[in-house]
Design a protein around this motif. Structure first.
Motif, PDB file in Angstrom:
ATOM      1  N   GLY A 157      50.689  44.649  33.458  1.00  0.00           N
ATOM      2  CA  GLY A 157      50.808  44.663  35.029  1.00  0.00           C
ATOM      3  C   GLY A 157      51.570  44.113  36.366  1.00  0.00           C
ATOM      4  O   GLY A 157      51.586  44.920  37.411  1.00  0.00           O
ATOM      5  N   VAL A 158      52.707  43.616  35.106  1.00  0.00           N
ATOM      6  CA  VAL A 158      54.038  43.469  36.282  1.00  0.00           C
ATOM      7  C   VAL A 158      54.190  44.650  36.782  1.00  0.00           C
ATOM      8  O   VAL A 158      55.174  44.982  37.821  1.00  0.00           O
ATOM      9  N   THR A 159      54.415  45.811  35.816  1.00  0.00           N
ATOM     10  CA  THR A 159      55.629  47.160  36.102  1.00  0.00           C
ATOM     11  C   THR A 159      54.336  47.922  37.117  1.00  0.00           C
ATOM     12  O   THR A 159      55.255  48.273  37.620  1.00  0.00           O
TER      13      THR A 159
ATOM     14  N   TYR B  42      44.151  40.720  31.563  1.00  0.00           N
ATOM     15  CA  TYR B  42      46.255  39.958  31.808  1.00  0.00           C
ATOM     16  C   TYR B  42      46.644  40.961  32.754  1.00  0.00           C
ATOM     17  O   TYR B  42      47.414  40.876  33.336  1.00  0.00           O
ATOM     18  N   SER B  43      46.256  42.007  32.134  1.00  0.00           N
ATOM     19  CA  SER B  43      46.448  42.906  33.261  1.00  0.00           C
ATOM     20  C   SER B  43      46.581  43.883  34.852  1.00  0.00           C
ATOM     21  O   SER B  43      47.371  43.412  35.723  1.00  0.00           O
TER      22      SER B  43
ATOM     23  N   THR C 159      52.455  42.804  26.655  1.00  0.00           N
ATOM     24  CA  THR C 159      51.935  43.991  26.577  1.00  0.00           C
ATOM     25  C   THR C 159      51.062  44.062  27.377  1.00  0.00           C
ATOM     26  O   THR C 159      51.418  45.272  29.006  1.00  0.00           O
ATOM     27  N   MET C 160      49.618  43.589  28.170  1.00  0.00           N
ATOM     28  CA  MET C 160      48.969  43.852  28.772  1.00  0.00           C
ATOM     29  C   MET C 160      49.568  43.524  30.329  1.00  0.00           C
ATOM     30  O   MET C 160      49.553  44.055  31.415  1.00  0.00           O
ATOM     31  N   THR C 161      49.604  42.376  29.731  1.00  0.00           N
ATOM     32  CA  THR C 161      50.687  41.541  30.695  1.00  0.00           C
ATOM     33  C   THR C 161      51.969  42.032  32.013  1.00  0.00           C
ATOM     34  O   THR C 161      51.981  42.177  33.090  1.00  0.00           O
ATOM     35  N   ASN C 162      52.325  42.626  30.930  1.00  0.00           N
ATOM     36  CA  ASN C 162      54.274  43.457  31.737  1.00  0.00           C
ATOM     37  C   ASN C 162      53.021  44.832  32.335  1.00  0.00           C
ATOM     38  O   ASN C 162      54.227  45.897  32.795  1.00  0.00           O
TER      39      ASN C 162
END
Length: 526
Positions: A455-457, A310-311, A450-453
């Motif tokens: 990576g988005v950050t 996800y990250s 959490t893990m997706t964002n």
């Protein structure tokens, strides 16, 4: 009494009349007898008692009504109930998708004009970048909290609160346009951006928890594909809404429009929840939940590696934002309008095809194959887009048609692994013995957000640094290698789990066989 002979040797096997049998034999036989006695589930035993009139219909408690409803209904009634359930699930999918559209639209609605508005008031570029970056950062920090709140109060309450707070903060965001002072403008924008991000974290966490609660693992693949389609649509439509409404109604109109649109989803959710009885189900289930921690989930190897995926997916989602536009303008000689068309084409391909990949996943159940192939293919598309420095002479990376081809392929391959990760998380945690309840769904949804964002950050920051220090070619190459390496790690974890499970099963099988042989030989000697 003659002593028995072994079949495979000529020596006499001597056993005393009183043989000491290992404790494992009794344990094994006791487990087997208990498994025979408890082969029927409580629901099945209750249904059998109702059928045999041991229990009268009036004696069934309200908590047991669901267990006996199937045997009390005629086939036409069962078909009608299933059809109604399908219609309600389809009705629930509409507001869930609309929330995805609005949340990601709100994230990008200010991108066409906010930077100029801030700089016109005297704000620096770094301050503007911090305001943009605060959105995914606050989602990362607040999502675990909302995961616990979902487990404690239920996703319905968290969702309603998120809609109210999110719509209010979006509508008020336009107040920054009333001041010409840089400090006041930045303060209002940053504070309301943070509140909007917290509301988005609540909405996304509750949305995933509701989807995992109301849809089965097979249905979840299709649902995830449709929701991801609206994610891409929101990202693409947000800038278009901002660019269209800003000249018409000024700085505040795009934010008021998005806030009102978010508020309109509230009656849709309330109506759908009323139809499916979510409130009563939550009240019943929350009193019986087994608590689960994030650490318990992350100790499962496949859950941990999918969280890492996800990250990685989050970095691929946001990698293009700061670097692709300048690269296309300088290397491919595209205009700003052409760059916008490229981004729209990428998002459109992603939106159109993700439901199709969800349908394929539902039919084939190739979870691990699709996530591995999707990551590898996405990595290869980055290597070609760069291109890899030693392939620059053979890859037509500066041709317009090639850019469209690779960006379209990137949208396709990202759709492949994005729709796969949520169903495989749900399926893996259930198979590993984690309770399938609201508490687990809340923690899983918080983990996803959490893990997706994270990576988005990280994605835009990493892309900007690598582009500045190494150039776009090496930046895209490194991002592609990260995707391929992630696929390799996932493959190793799956391989390790399969080998470990095979060895464990083999050892258990040999031990049980040894105990049974000893018991047979011992009984021959008595």
């Amino acid at each position: 009494m003659k002593s028995p002979r072994c079949r495979n040797c000529t020596k006499v096997a001597m056993f005393p009349t009183k043989t000491t049998v290992p404790e494992e034999v009794f344990v094994f036989r006791e487990i087997a007898e208990k498994s025979k006695e408890s082969s029927l589930s409580p629901a099945t035993e209750l249904q059998n008692d109702v059928k045999s009139s041991k229990i009268k219909i009036g004696e069934v408690s309200p908590e047991q009504e669901d267990d006996v409803s199937d045997i009390l209904e005629t086939p036409p009634q069962q078909q009608q109930r299933k059809a109604k359930s399908t219609m309600v699930k389809m009705a629930l999918l509409a507001p869930l998708c609309l929330i995805n559209l609005i949340v990601f639209g709100a994230f990008s609605v200010l991108s066409p004009f906010f930077s100029k508005e801030a700089q016109r008031r005297g704000a620096t570029g770094s301050v503007v970048g911090f305001i943009f970056g605060s959105y995914p950062l606050m989602i990362v920090l607040s999502s675990p909290i909302f995961g616990r709140l979902v487990a404690k109060y239920g996703p319905r309450r968290v969702l309603v609160a998120g809609i109210i707070v999110g719509s209010s903060s979006l509508s008020l965001f336009g107040l920054g346009g009333l001041t010409s002072d840089a400090v006041a403008f930045v303060s209002v924008s940053l504070s309301l951006r943070i509140v909007s991000a917290i509301a988005a974290a609540a909405l996304l966490t509750a949305k995933f928890a509701i989807a995992m609660e109301e849809y089965s693992s097979e249905e979840l693949s299709t649902v995830a594909g449709i929701m991801e389609s609206f994610t891409g649509a929101g990202t693409a439509i947000g800038p278009a809404i901002g660019g269209f409404l800003r000249p018409i109604g000024g700085y505040k109109l795009p934010f008021i429009a998005m806030g009102c649109l978010m508020l309109c989803t509230l009656p849709l959710f309330l109506l759908t929840f009323h139809l499916i009885g979510t409130k009563n189900q939550e009240k019943k289930k929350l009193s019986e939940e087994e608590s689960v921690s994030t650490w318990q989930l992350l100790k499962i190897p496949e859950v941990f590696i999918v969280a890492m995926c996800y990250s990685t997916a989050g970095t691929t989602y946001s990698f293009f934002d700061p670097v692709l536009g300048p690269h296309l303008q300088s290397a491919v000689c595209m205009s700003v309008t052409d760059v916008g068309v490229v981004f729209s084409f990428y998002a459109t391909v992603y939106c159109v095809l993700t439901p199709f990949f969800g349908w394929i996943l539902k039919k084939t159940h190739c979870y691990r194959f699709m996530i591995t192939c999707g990551l590898i293919a996405t990595g290869i598309s980055y290597l070609l887009l760069g291109p890899v420095p030693f392939m620059a002479s053979i890859v037509p990376a500066n041709e317009t048609w090639f850019v469209y081809l690779i960006m379209g392929a990137n949208g396709v391959f990202q759709g492949v692994f994005w729709v796969t990760m949520l169903p495989i998380l749900k399926r893996t945690s259930t198979l590993r013995g984690i309770p399938d309840n609201l508490a687990t769904n809340g923690i899983l949804s918080a983990l996803v957000v959490t893990m997706t964002n994270i990576g988005v950050t990280i994605g835009p920051t990493l892309a900007g640094i690598m582009d500045e220090k190494l150039g776009f070619s090496w930046a895209a190459t490194i991002e592609g290698l990260i995707c391929i390496f992630q696929a390799f790690l996932y493959f190793l974890v799956i391989l390790f789990e399969k080998v470990s499970r095979s060895v464990t099963v083999s050892k258990r099988g040999v031990r049980i066989l040894e105990v049974e042989i000893f018991y047979s030989l011992a009984s021959l000697g008595t």
